[in-house]
Design an enzyme around this catalytic site. Structure first.
Site, PDB file in Angstrom:
ATOM      1  N   GLU A  46      30.786   6.070 -61.504  1.00  9.74           N
ATOM      2  CA  GLU A  46      30.704   7.276 -60.667  1.00  9.74           C
ATOM      3  C   GLU A  46      30.423   8.472 -61.560  1.00  9.74           C
ATOM      4  O   GLU A  46      31.125   8.713 -62.525  1.00  9.74           O
ATOM      5  CB  GLU A  46      31.988   7.485 -59.876  1.00  9.74           C
ATOM      6  CG  GLU A  46      32.043   8.780 -59.067  1.00  9.74           C
ATOM      7  CD  GLU A  46      30.872   8.985 -58.110  1.00  9.74           C
ATOM      8  OE1 GLU A  46      30.677   8.164 -57.218  1.00  9.74           O
ATOM      9  OE2 GLU A  46      30.131   9.991 -58.271  1.00  9.74           O
ATOM     10  N   GLY A  80      35.480   8.888 -54.620  1.00 12.42           N
ATOM     11  CA  GLY A  80      35.512   9.107 -53.166  1.00 12.42           C
ATOM     12  C   GLY A  80      34.168   9.464 -52.550  1.00 12.42           C
ATOM     13  O   GLY A  80      34.030   9.465 -51.329  1.00 12.42           O
ATOM     14  N   GLY A 124      19.155  21.833 -36.566  1.00 16.46           N
ATOM     15  CA  GLY A 124      19.507  20.444 -36.308  1.00 16.46           C
ATOM     16  C   GLY A 124      20.734  20.339 -35.424  1.00 16.46           C
ATOM     17  O   GLY A 124      21.822  20.739 -35.827  1.00 16.46           O
ATOM     18  N   GLY A 128      22.491  17.783 -34.619  1.00 17.53           N
ATOM     19  CA  GLY A 128      23.108  16.472 -34.845  1.00 17.53           C
ATOM     20  C   GLY A 128      24.586  16.642 -35.142  1.00 17.53           C
ATOM     21  O   GLY A 128      25.203  17.668 -34.834  1.00 17.53           O
ATOM     22  N   VAL A 144      12.367  25.394 -36.941  1.00 19.51           N
ATOM     23  CA  VAL A 144      12.393  26.550 -37.848  1.00 19.51           C
ATOM     24  C   VAL A 144      11.288  26.328 -38.879  1.00 19.51           C
ATOM     25  O   VAL A 144      11.203  25.272 -39.498  1.00 19.51           O
ATOM     26  CB  VAL A 144      13.767  26.661 -38.539  1.00 19.51           C
ATOM     27  CG1 VAL A 144      13.737  27.683 -39.659  1.00 19.51           C
ATOM     28  CG2 VAL A 144      14.836  27.022 -37.518  1.00 19.51           C
ATOM     29  N   GLY A 149      19.476  15.922 -41.107  1.00 19.98           N
ATOM     30  CA  GLY A 149      19.623  14.505 -41.441  1.00 19.98           C
ATOM     31  C   GLY A 149      19.841  14.303 -42.928  1.00 19.98           C
ATOM     32  O   GLY A 149      19.789  15.254 -43.716  1.00 19.98           O
ATOM     33  N   ARG A 150      20.124  13.067 -43.296  1.00 23.27           N
ATOM     34  CA  ARG A 150      20.343  12.719 -44.701  1.00 23.27           C
ATOM     35  C   ARG A 150      19.411  11.581 -45.086  1.00 23.27           C
ATOM     36  O   ARG A 150      18.951  10.829 -44.231  1.00 23.27           O
ATOM     37  CB  ARG A 150      21.816  12.340 -44.943  1.00 23.27           C
ATOM     38  CG  ARG A 150      22.751  13.534 -44.746  1.00 23.27           C
ATOM     39  CD  ARG A 150      24.212  13.183 -44.955  1.00 23.27           C
ATOM     40  NE  ARG A 150      24.541  12.747 -46.288  1.00 23.27           N
ATOM     41  CZ  ARG A 150      24.807  13.555 -47.322  1.00 23.27           C
ATOM     42  NH1 ARG A 150      24.764  14.870 -47.157  1.00 23.27           N
ATOM     43  NH2 ARG A 150      25.111  13.059 -48.502  1.00 23.27           N
ATOM     44  N   ALA A 160      30.981   6.418 -42.845  1.00 27.90           N
ATOM     45  CA  ALA A 160      31.880   5.969 -43.904  1.00 27.90           C
ATOM     46  C   ALA A 160      32.460   4.593 -43.597  1.00 27.90           C
ATOM     47  O   ALA A 160      32.532   3.730 -44.483  1.00 27.90           O
ATOM     48  CB  ALA A 160      33.002   6.980 -44.077  1.00 27.90           C
ATOM     49  N   HIS A 203      51.872   5.257 -19.198  1.00 26.39           N
ATOM     50  CA  HIS A 203      51.714   6.466 -18.369  1.00 26.39           C
ATOM     51  C   HIS A 203      52.725   7.520 -18.794  1.00 26.39           C
ATOM     52  O   HIS A 203      53.883   7.187 -19.020  1.00 26.39           O
ATOM     53  CB  HIS A 203      51.928   6.112 -16.897  1.00 26.39           C
ATOM     54  CG  HIS A 203      51.895   7.319 -16.009  1.00 26.39           C
ATOM     55  ND1 HIS A 203      50.707   7.928 -15.666  1.00 26.39           N
ATOM     56  CD2 HIS A 203      52.893   8.054 -15.450  1.00 26.39           C
ATOM     57  CE1 HIS A 203      50.981   8.982 -14.898  1.00 26.39           C
ATOM     58  NE2 HIS A 203      52.302   9.084 -14.766  1.00 26.39           N
TER      59      HIS A 203
END
Ligand code: FAD
Ligand code: NAI
Length: 463
Positions: free
Chosen positions: A34, A40, A177, A179, A234, A269-270, A318, A442
């Site tokens: 990493e 993470g 966007g 989203g 845009v 978006g990614r 994730a 309930h």
């Protein structure tokens, strides 16, 4: 001589770190590379966790300011301490990323700190040191898609990363966007006092979500004060006399208009992130959208190299990445790791929340599937009334002949928690009747789920 491993995972996001832990549980000698300072990935550092911390804080603020009075609670002198809110978010992130470090130590996963490059099958170089490994799992995630003419500086023109770090509440936030990111982070800043305008290319928000649910959600957001410019794009954002001048054009052509904003969020978006990985040299194939190409067992075309999470096809979520991490570790251990893509829930953590699992009505129609719909509104649910949260409904789609559940869509309070019951039902291949005959406490929001299941057979009791 550097260590050698059974498995090197590249990337410690929810896909990579979970894969590393599961592989270690199964007896492999595992390292995870990493390059970020903390473990993470996107999710814990700049995604799911910080956004949910701010969503929670901003919802608390909004409740206090606008919802408590209706319950007979008068609150005066409410003040926003944004610096504290941001600091708290940082503490939440920090506790989570340190938790992953602890889990690595507990499971004896080695963290190789630095950027990983695949130099050959079975070889990974980390900042100049080469390690040998039997297998490699690529879990390098994704990054924001840039928009031409809208240069991100993460201060005034921001991606989600900058939008999580703002030091003051913008007067006018323009979100590009409609989203998940745009609506979640738009909600954060609207609740804290910003005017929010969402510019969306399509003629609807949340593409891919059930159409009826998305339309109802848009009406709720408009009631909350969101403004929408649908079917619009845009084409530029630049400093003007009054903050940023944002040029908006109809998607199908026509006259442009200018919006003044003090912050612009680009959330269109990614895309998969594979920079510097050495995939070309290693001969790893990408698909038409530059995602790492994998087969049904997460294997790439190069033996010993696998890939999971946002960097491969499928929903960028994730929990999808985590489940793939577990599955590939189990496959490498000779087990039968598997992900059921038909039962992966998706949640938009606004208020009300939007949650879905399985197919939408549009998808069922497109493949000619005969189905029945059961719907139940939260206005008819006692608990939702007691809470004062009656926007939305539960909608269940079931096979017309067999009654097997094919999809579920919820707009409403705690929809993200409610959907878990329906994901479990679908995982077990349940019918709507199975859900309808299950005893539900309930008064609970879950009773709306039961009633929607009853409504599939036109026998809801409370409407
Ligand atoms: P990532 O989490 O992106 O992790 C990849 C890691 O690999 C990164 O840490 C990166 O530094 C590292 N890396 C990359 N290349 C190298 C290299 N060569 N060497 C070493 N390390 C490398 N999903 C949800 O399910 N629920 C949510 O609520 C949610 N909220 C989100 C909110 C935001 C604002 C964003 C941006 C995303 C959100 N997501 C959410 C999506 C979720 O974050 C991703 O689906 C998830 O993080 C993907 O996991 P991953 O392991 O594939 O990759
Ligand atoms: P998205 O794919 O959800 O939405 C992007 C939106 O931008 C779409 O509606 C698209 O039509 C629109 N768009 C594209 N180009 C445009 C343009 N030029 N002008 C105007 N609109 C344009 O992507 P988003 O919101 O950036 O999120 C990225 C990913 O992160 C998602 O795939 C999502 O799965 C994940 N995520 C998940 C969350 C969750 O599970 N709660 C929260 C946040 C992100």
């Amino acid at each position: 001589m550097p260590d050698s491993f059974d498995l090197i995972v590249i990337g410690a996001g929810p896909g990579g770190y979970v894969c590393a832990i599961r592989a270690a549980q199964l007896g492999m000698k595992v390292a995870c590379v990493e390059k970020r300072e903390t473990l993470g990935g996107t999710c814990l550092n700049i995604g799911c966790i910080p956004s949910k911390a701010l969503l929670q804080s901003s919802e608390n603020f909004e409740e206090l300011a606008h919802k408590f009075a209706d319950h007979g609670i008068q609150v005066e002198g409410i003040k926003l301490d944004l610096a504290r809110m941001q600091a708290r978010k940082g503490e939440v992130v920090s506790a989570n990323v340190k938790g992953v470090e602890f889990l690595f130590r507990k499971n004896k996963v080695t963290w190789l700190k630095g950027a990983g490059t695949i130099t050959a099958p079975g070889k990974v170089s980390v900042d100049g040191t080469e390690y040998e490994t039997k297998n490699i799992v690529i879990a390098t995630g994704s990054e924001s898609i840039p928009l031409r003419g809208v240069e991100v500086d993460e201060k005034r023109i921001v991606t989600s990363t900058g939008a999580l770090e703002l030091e003051s509440v913008p007067k006018h936030l323009v979100v590009i966007g409609g989203g998940v990111i745009g609506l979640e982070l738009g909600s954060v800043w609207r609740r804290l006092g910003a005017e929010v305008t969402v510019v969306e290319f399509l003629d609807r928000i949340l593409p891919g979500m059930d159409d009826e649910t998305a339309k109802a959600f848009q009406r709720v957001l408009q009631k909350q004060g969101f403004k929408f410019k649908l079917g619009s794009k845009v084409t530029g954002a630049a400093p003007g006399a009054d903050g940023l001048a944002v040029t908006v054009e109809p998607a199908k052509g026509g006259a442009a208009e200018t919006l003044n904003a003090d912050v612009v969020l680009v959330a269109i978006g990614r895309r998969p992130y594979t920079e510097g990985l050495g995939l070309e040299a290693a001969g790893v194939e990408l698909d038409e959208r530059r995602r790492v190409k994998t087969d049904g067992h997460f294997a790439t075309n190069v033996p010993g190299i696998y890939a999971i999470g946002d960097v491969i096809a499928g929903a960028m979520l994730a929990h999808k990445a985590e489940d793939e991490g577990v599955a590939v570790a189990e496959i490498l251990a000779g087990q039968h790791g598997h992900v059921n893509y038909g039962a992966i829930p998706g949640v938009v953590y606004t208020w009300p929340e939007v949650a879905a699992v399985g197919e939408t009505e549009e998808e069922l129609k497109a493949r000619g599937q005969a189905y029945r719909v059961g719907k139940f509104p939260f206005t008819a649910n006692g608990r939702a009334r007691a809470m004062g949260d009656t926007d939305g409904f539960v909608k269940i789609l079931a096979d017309k002949d067999t009654d097997r559940m094919l999809g579920a869509h919820i707009l409403g309070p705690d929809a993200g928690t409610l959907i878990a019951e329906l994901a479990l039902a679908m995982e077990f291949g349940a019918s709507a009747e199975d859900v309808a005959r299950t005893c539900h406490a309930h008064p609970s929001l879950n009773e709306a789920v039961k009633e929607a299941a009853l409504a599939v057979d036109a026998r809801a009791l409370h409407i």
